[in-house]
Every structure is written in C-alpha cells, then in structure tokens.
Design a protein around this motif. Structure first.
Motif, PDB file in Angstrom:
ATOM      1  N   ALA A 162       0.821  -1.200   0.000  1.00  0.00           N
ATOM      2  CA  ALA A 162       0.000   0.000   0.000  1.00  0.00           C
ATOM      3  C   ALA A 162       0.846   1.237   0.000  1.00  0.00           C
ATOM      4  CB  ALA A 162      -0.914   0.005   1.234  1.00  0.00           C
ATOM      5  N   CYS A 163       0.185   2.361  -0.264  1.00  0.00           N
ATOM      6  CA  CYS A 163       0.805   3.678  -0.162  1.00  0.00           C
ATOM      7  C   CYS A 163      -0.096   4.560   0.665  1.00  0.00           C
ATOM      8  CB  CYS A 163       0.997   4.328  -1.543  1.00  0.00           C
ATOM      9  SG  CYS A 163       2.167   3.443  -2.588  1.00  0.00           S
ATOM     10  N   GLY A 164       0.479   5.317   1.606  1.00  0.00           N
ATOM     11  CA  GLY A 164      -0.308   6.250   2.403  1.00  0.00           C
ATOM     12  C   GLY A 164      -0.278   7.615   1.778  1.00  0.00           C
TER      13      GLY A 164
ATOM     14  N   LYS B  32       6.555  -4.361  -3.392  1.00  0.00           N
ATOM     15  CA  LYS B  32       7.031  -4.585  -2.036  1.00  0.00           C
ATOM     16  C   LYS B  32       5.856  -4.826  -1.108  1.00  0.00           C
ATOM     17  CE  LYS B  32      11.249  -1.912  -2.599  1.00  0.00           C
ATOM     18  NZ  LYS B  32      12.143  -0.912  -2.002  1.00  0.00           N
ATOM     19  N   SER B  33       6.119  -5.560  -0.030  1.00  0.00           N
ATOM     20  CA  SER B  33       5.039  -5.800   0.915  1.00  0.00           C
ATOM     21  C   SER B  33       5.607  -5.912   2.323  1.00  0.00           C
ATOM     22  CB  SER B  33       4.273  -7.078   0.559  1.00  0.00           C
ATOM     23  OG  SER B  33       5.124  -8.201   0.639  1.00  0.00           O
ATOM     24  N   ALA B  34       4.789  -5.623   3.301  1.00  0.00           N
ATOM     25  CA  ALA B  34       5.170  -5.749   4.703  1.00  0.00           C
ATOM     26  C   ALA B  34       3.912  -6.035   5.492  1.00  0.00           C
ATOM     27  CB  ALA B  34       5.836  -4.473   5.203  1.00  0.00           C
TER      28      ALA B  34
ATOM     29  N   GLU C 231       6.138   4.358   1.889  1.00  0.00           N
ATOM     30  CA  GLU C 231       5.745   3.971   0.540  1.00  0.00           C
ATOM     31  C   GLU C 231       6.837   3.134  -0.127  1.00  0.00           C
ATOM     32  OE1 GLU C 231       4.787   7.714  -1.229  1.00  0.00           O
ATOM     33  OE2 GLU C 231       2.954   7.930  -0.036  1.00  0.00           O
ATOM     34  N   GLU C 232       8.088   3.533   0.091  1.00  0.00           N
ATOM     35  CA  GLU C 232       9.210   2.786  -0.473  1.00  0.00           C
ATOM     36  C   GLU C 232       9.228   1.356   0.052  1.00  0.00           C
ATOM     37  OE1 GLU C 232      12.736   1.778  -2.484  1.00  0.00           O
ATOM     38  OE2 GLU C 232      11.343   3.459  -2.772  1.00  0.00           O
ATOM     39  N   ALA C 233       8.841   1.204   1.322  1.00  0.00           N
ATOM     40  CA  ALA C 233       8.835  -0.117   1.953  1.00  0.00           C
ATOM     41  C   ALA C 233       7.536  -0.877   1.709  1.00  0.00           C
ATOM     42  CB  ALA C 233       9.068   0.021   3.449  1.00  0.00           C
ATOM     43  N   GLY C 234       6.560  -0.239   1.080  1.00  0.00           N
ATOM     44  CA  GLY C 234       5.291  -0.897   0.829  1.00  0.00           C
ATOM     45  C   GLY C 234       4.475  -1.135   2.085  1.00  0.00           C
ATOM     46  N   VAL C 235       4.541  -0.191   3.021  1.00  0.00           N
ATOM     47  CA  VAL C 235       3.841  -0.345   4.293  1.00  0.00           C
ATOM     48  C   VAL C 235       2.584   0.515   4.320  1.00  0.00           C
ATOM     49  CG1 VAL C 235       4.025  -0.021   6.794  1.00  0.00           C
ATOM     50  CG2 VAL C 235       6.002  -0.794   5.497  1.00  0.00           C
ATOM     51  N   GLU C 236       1.475  -0.073   4.665  1.00  0.00           N
ATOM     52  CA  GLU C 236       0.243   0.686   4.841  1.00  0.00           C
ATOM     53  C   GLU C 236       0.423   1.592   6.048  1.00  0.00           C
ATOM     54  OE1 GLU C 236      -4.596   0.052   5.293  1.00  0.00           O
ATOM     55  OE2 GLU C 236      -3.244  -1.675   5.413  1.00  0.00           O
ATOM     56  N   HIS C 237       0.009   2.844   5.902  1.00  0.00           N
ATOM     57  CA  HIS C 237       0.285   3.788   6.982  1.00  0.00           C
ATOM     58  C   HIS C 237      -0.737   4.922   6.998  1.00  0.00           C
ATOM     59  CE1 HIS C 237       2.253   5.386   3.374  1.00  0.00           C
ATOM     60  NE2 HIS C 237       2.050   6.589   3.899  1.00  0.00           N
TER      61      HIS C 237
ATOM     62  N   VAL D 203      12.374   0.811  12.174  1.00  0.00           N
ATOM     63  CA  VAL D 203      11.928   0.256  13.460  1.00  0.00           C
ATOM     64  C   VAL D 203      10.486  -0.211  13.369  1.00  0.00           C
ATOM     65  CG1 VAL D 203      11.485   0.773  15.892  1.00  0.00           C
ATOM     66  CG2 VAL D 203      13.535   1.670  14.785  1.00  0.00           C
ATOM     67  N   ALA D 204       9.625   0.603  12.762  1.00  0.00           N
ATOM     68  CA  ALA D 204       8.208   0.253  12.642  1.00  0.00           C
ATOM     69  C   ALA D 204       8.016  -1.012  11.822  1.00  0.00           C
ATOM     70  CB  ALA D 204       7.448   1.417  12.013  1.00  0.00           C
ATOM     71  N   ILE D 205       8.772  -1.140  10.750  1.00  0.00           N
ATOM     72  CA  ILE D 205       8.657  -2.324   9.896  1.00  0.00           C
ATOM     73  C   ILE D 205       9.131  -3.568  10.643  1.00  0.00           C
ATOM     74  CG2 ILE D 205       9.569  -3.423   7.804  1.00  0.00           C
ATOM     75  CD1 ILE D 205       9.623  -0.511   6.619  1.00  0.00           C
ATOM     76  N   ALA D 206      10.219  -3.423  11.411  1.00  0.00           N
ATOM     77  CA  ALA D 206      10.700  -4.553  12.203  1.00  0.00           C
ATOM     78  C   ALA D 206       9.630  -5.002  13.204  1.00  0.00           C
ATOM     79  CB  ALA D 206      11.984  -4.172  12.937  1.00  0.00           C
TER      80      ALA D 206
END
Length: 362
Positions: A21-23, A37-39, A69-75, A293-296
């Motif tokens: 996702a992208c926020g 990418k996905s997380a 967004e680069e990491a593909g994290v919904e936010h 840190v958040a992704i971890a």
C-alpha cells in the motif's frame, strides 16, 4: 540490544495481513496493487502540531510518507494540531482502524504515556518519535541525540561570542517537551564552564510559541537593561522572535543568536547575519530510522539500536536509535540544501540571491 517480547505482540503480528500500500500525504490510506514490495501490519504516526516548528509538516510528513511507501507499508500520518484531546482521539481511531504499530511525538509525557498504555493493552506496539515520553512504555525511541544538539548550540554561541565578557540569555523550549530539557542541559554543559560568560536571564517558552517567545524575550531583555551579548534560542522559531526584538532595539546582527531545525527562516537569518547558527537534523534520516523500526515491529522482529535512553520516571532504559545532528553556519548552508533539507529556490529568493552567492549557495 536485548529486548523483551510479550505474548500479545507475537500473537498480534501473527494475525497481521500481508499488504502492499501507499499512504497519502494527508493521512488517508490508499492501496496500490502494482507495488512490488510488501510488509505486514499497518503503521500509524501522530505528529504534534504545526506551531512548535514548521518541520513537522514541511519535512517529517513527506519524509515519513516516502519511507513507508518505499517499503510498501500501509500507513496513516496525522497531526494533533497541538491538542492533547485530539491526539488521544486520533490514537483511539488508529487503534480501532487496525494499526499494529503506533508512533507518536507526544505533546506532554503524561498524555503520551496514557496513549501508549492503551495501545499496549490493545496489542499495539508503540514508538517514541523525536521526543521521549517520560513514564511511557514505548518499545523504542527514535530521535537525534538531543544532548548533542544543545552542545552544538552552546559551542556555536561560544564560537560567535569569542572569549570576551558576555551576558547570555537562554530562551528554552516548552517545559513539557523532554527534548527542550536536554537541549538546555547540553548548552549549559558547554557555556557554564566559560567563566567570562554570565547568565542574565533564562526562561522556557510554553508550547514553543513564537509569539509568546517575543514577549518573554522582551521582558528578559528589559530586566537586563538591554545588556545582552548573546542569546541561546532553542530553535529557529524562537530565534526569529528574539531577532524581531533585537531589530526593534537596533541590535539585530550585533547579538549572536542560536537556533535549531535549519528552517528556511533560520537559514535566511544566517545569510542576513542576524542569526549565529542553527542545528540541522535530517528529517529524511530520522523518518527512515523510524520506518525501519516500525517495519521490524510490524514483522515481529527486533530493530537495530545505537544504545539506550534512560527514562527516570519509569526507571527503565529505552532501546534507542539516536542520530547525529550537524551544526550549520553561513559557511555550510549549502550542506542542508545538498542533503535535501531545504530547497534552493525557497532559501535563495531574490531578496537573498546576493547573500547566497557570497555564501557559495547555488
């Protein structure tokens, strides 16, 4: 760095859905199936206000959005606008909406700790971003080394003053912001041992309010009978307030003033010679550190840390990622622009074109 995991954290993340996702920049969530990418999980970030510094919206928000967004994290990234109740409501809404990691820049430690305790009870991991929440329960703390920020300010003022006898006024940040305490401590650790310097006034500015800072500094300046040779202002907003009073007294540019955040105003004050120095803290670097840190946490993993930060109120050492700030004077303004901290066209407006050229900023 050893870290304790709790059962609820492992269970919560085991249930997290893999998403891509992208926020959006305004805090709304949006999906993008084309992302490669996905997380796991979903990250919420609550910024504090738009008054204490322009950095939160102009620098941190876009940097954080880009990192996630680069990491593909919904936010979701939202701003509390300086309102404790609003921050609490945003946190409640984010928790109800399914965030698995919540990062906050607290408005004060008491309300921040309450938010973190509620998040913990709901199986949501928390991170202190930029400001440590005293008495809180955050899993990690991501910031710059704030004692070093103060040390850089103190040394910067000393460099501008030289070894002469000098009366100094300290205009500190908000008393509810633990960072402000650390800035002041760092500055005093450098300036207090210099026996030719004398403190003739010191006061904190509630909520970093620049308008109130002008009133406070005018009072301190008057109490010192105008015999002020240097001002330790905790950030560029406060520095601007100080400079406005010095201008009214015909002393702008004659009294060195420190700052912090390397804002457009602060850099232009350096070019104009009315501000002695500022401190640059890369929003991109800090945002990327938070994202890691958040992704971890979202993936149920441990994050890499640089050390710990003592929280005396909860009697614990908080695993921390503390970044290195940089002192900025007129001579190295170009470093901020080269790093993407500010845009050349925003700093070097027609009014400052000649000053930029002389300073090698192009």
């Amino acid at each position: 760095m050893k870290r304790r995991h709790s059962a609820w954290l492992a269970a919560g993340f085991a249930l997290a859905l893999t998403i891509s996702a992208c926020g959006s920049d305004d805090g709304d969530d949006s999906g993008d199936d084309s992302s490669s990418k996905s997380a796991q999980g979903k990250v919420g970030v609550i910024l504090p206000d738009t008054e204490s510094s322009v950095r939160w919206e102009s620098a941190d928000r876009p940097a954080l959005a880009a990192a996630f967004e680069e990491a593909g994290v919904e936010h979701s990234i939202q701003n509390a606008e300086g309102d404790v109740d609003k921050m609490t409501q945003i946190a409640d809404s984010m928790i109800a909406d399914g965030v698995t990691v919540l990062a906050i820049v607290n408005l004060d430690s008491a309300s921040g700790a309450a938010i973190e305790e509620k998040a913990k009870s709901q199986g949501v991991a928390t991170i202190d971003y930029d400001r440590l929440t005293l008495g809180g329960s955050a899993e990690y703390y991501v910031s710059f080394d704030n004692n070093v920020v103060g040390e850089l300010q103190g040394q910067g003022l000393a460099d501008c003053l030289g070894e002469k006898d000098a009366n100094i006024v300290y205009l500190n940040g908000s008393p509810t912001d633990n960072n402000a305490t650390l800035f002041s401590a760092g500055a005093h650790s450098v300036l207090d041992p210099i026996k030719t310097y004398k403190t003739v006034g010191e006061q904190a500015v509630p909520e970093w309010d620049s308008e109130e800072a002008a009133v406070i500094f005018q009072q301190l300046y008057t109490q010192a009978d105008g015999k002020v040779d240097g001002v330790l202002a905790a950030n560029d907003g406060l520095a601007g307030a100080v400079i406005s009073i010095l201008e009214a007294n015909g002393r702008a540019g004659k009294v060195p003033v420190t700052g912090q955040d390397a804002t457009v105003e602060g850099l232009q004050n350096l070019l104009a010679g009315t501000q002695c120095m500022t401190v640059y803290k890369s929003a991109t670097e800090e945002a990327n550190a938070l994202a890691e840190v958040a992704i971890a946490l979202a993936n149920g993993e441990k994050a890499d840390t640089t050390g710990v930060t003592e929280d005396p109120e909860s009697d614990r050492d908080v695993p921390s990622i503390l970044l290195t700030p940089k002192s900025i004077t007129k001579e190295n303004i170009a470093d901020v622009i080269a790093d993407g901290g500010q845009k050349l066209e925003d700093v070097c407006t027609p009014e400052f074109a000649d000053a930029c050229k002389k300073a090698g900023v192009s």
